[in-house]
Design a protein around this motif. Structure first.
Motif, short mmCIF file in Angstrom:
data_model
loop_
_atom_site.label_atom_id
_atom_site.label_comp_id
_atom_site.label_asym_id
_atom_site.label_seq_id
_atom_site.Cartn_x
_atom_site.Cartn_y
_atom_site.Cartn_z
N LYS A 88 0.83 -1.21 0.00
CA LYS A 88 0.00 0.00 0.00
C LYS A 88 0.86 1.26 0.00
O LYS A 88 0.51 2.25 -0.62
CB LYS A 88 -0.92 0.02 1.23
CG LYS A 88 -1.95 -1.07 1.22
CD LYS A 88 -2.99 -0.80 0.17
CE LYS A 88 -4.06 -1.88 0.25
NZ LYS A 88 -5.02 -1.78 -0.82
N LEU A 89 2.01 1.19 0.67
CA LEU A 89 2.89 2.36 0.78
C LEU A 89 3.64 2.61 -0.52
O LEU A 89 3.69 3.73 -1.02
CB LEU A 89 3.87 2.16 1.93
CG LEU A 89 4.85 3.30 2.21
CD1 LEU A 89 4.08 4.50 2.74
CD2 LEU A 89 5.89 2.86 3.21
N VAL A 90 4.22 1.57 -1.09
CA VAL A 90 5.07 1.70 -2.27
C VAL A 90 4.29 1.49 -3.56
O VAL A 90 4.51 2.16 -4.55
CB VAL A 90 6.26 0.71 -2.19
CG1 VAL A 90 7.12 0.78 -3.44
CG2 VAL A 90 7.09 0.98 -0.95
N GLY A 91 3.37 0.55 -3.55
CA GLY A 91 2.61 0.23 -4.75
C GLY A 91 3.02 -1.12 -5.30
O GLY A 91 4.04 -1.69 -4.93
N PHE A 92 2.21 -1.63 -6.19
CA PHE A 92 2.47 -2.93 -6.81
C PHE A 92 3.39 -2.73 -7.99
O PHE A 92 3.16 -1.88 -8.83
CB PHE A 92 1.14 -3.56 -7.25
CG PHE A 92 1.24 -5.03 -7.52
CD1 PHE A 92 1.33 -5.91 -6.48
CD2 PHE A 92 1.24 -5.51 -8.82
CE1 PHE A 92 1.41 -7.28 -6.72
CE2 PHE A 92 1.33 -6.86 -9.07
CZ PHE A 92 1.41 -7.74 -8.01
N PRO A 93 4.48 -3.52 -8.11
CA PRO A 93 5.41 -3.32 -9.23
C PRO A 93 4.77 -3.66 -10.57
O PRO A 93 4.01 -4.62 -10.70
CB PRO A 93 6.57 -4.27 -8.92
CG PRO A 93 6.03 -5.24 -7.94
CD PRO A 93 4.91 -4.59 -7.22
N ASP A 94 5.13 -2.87 -11.58
CA ASP A 94 4.56 -3.08 -12.92
C ASP A 94 5.02 -4.40 -13.53
O ASP A 94 4.29 -5.02 -14.30
CB ASP A 94 4.94 -1.93 -13.84
CG ASP A 94 4.21 -0.65 -13.49
OD1 ASP A 94 3.12 -0.76 -12.88
OD2 ASP A 94 4.72 0.43 -13.80
#
Length: 62
Positions: A40-46
């Motif tokens: 949630k903090l960094v995001g899901f990697p593409d």
């Protein structure tokens, strides 16, 4: 609740899990929460996002 749950609860009340088992379960839960928080903090990697193999959505025309 089904009667099987009551049987399971009575078995756990008579023979509770060991302290090591409880610590293991709590550690696994904490690890899962840390992973979700990091996502949630960094995001899901593409690079982990799956591609759509069917191609782009095409509108239906008559």
């Amino acid at each position: 609740m089904t009667p099987l749950w009551f049987l399971r609860m009575s078995r756990w009340a008579r023979n509770p899990p060991s302290a090591a088992r409880v610590k293991l379960v709590l550690a696994v839960i904490a690890l899962c929460l840390a992973i979700v928080g990091l996502e949630k903090l960094v995001g899901f990697p593409d690079w982990l996002t799956p591609n759509d193999l069917r191609g782009p959505a095409r509108p239906i025309t008559n």
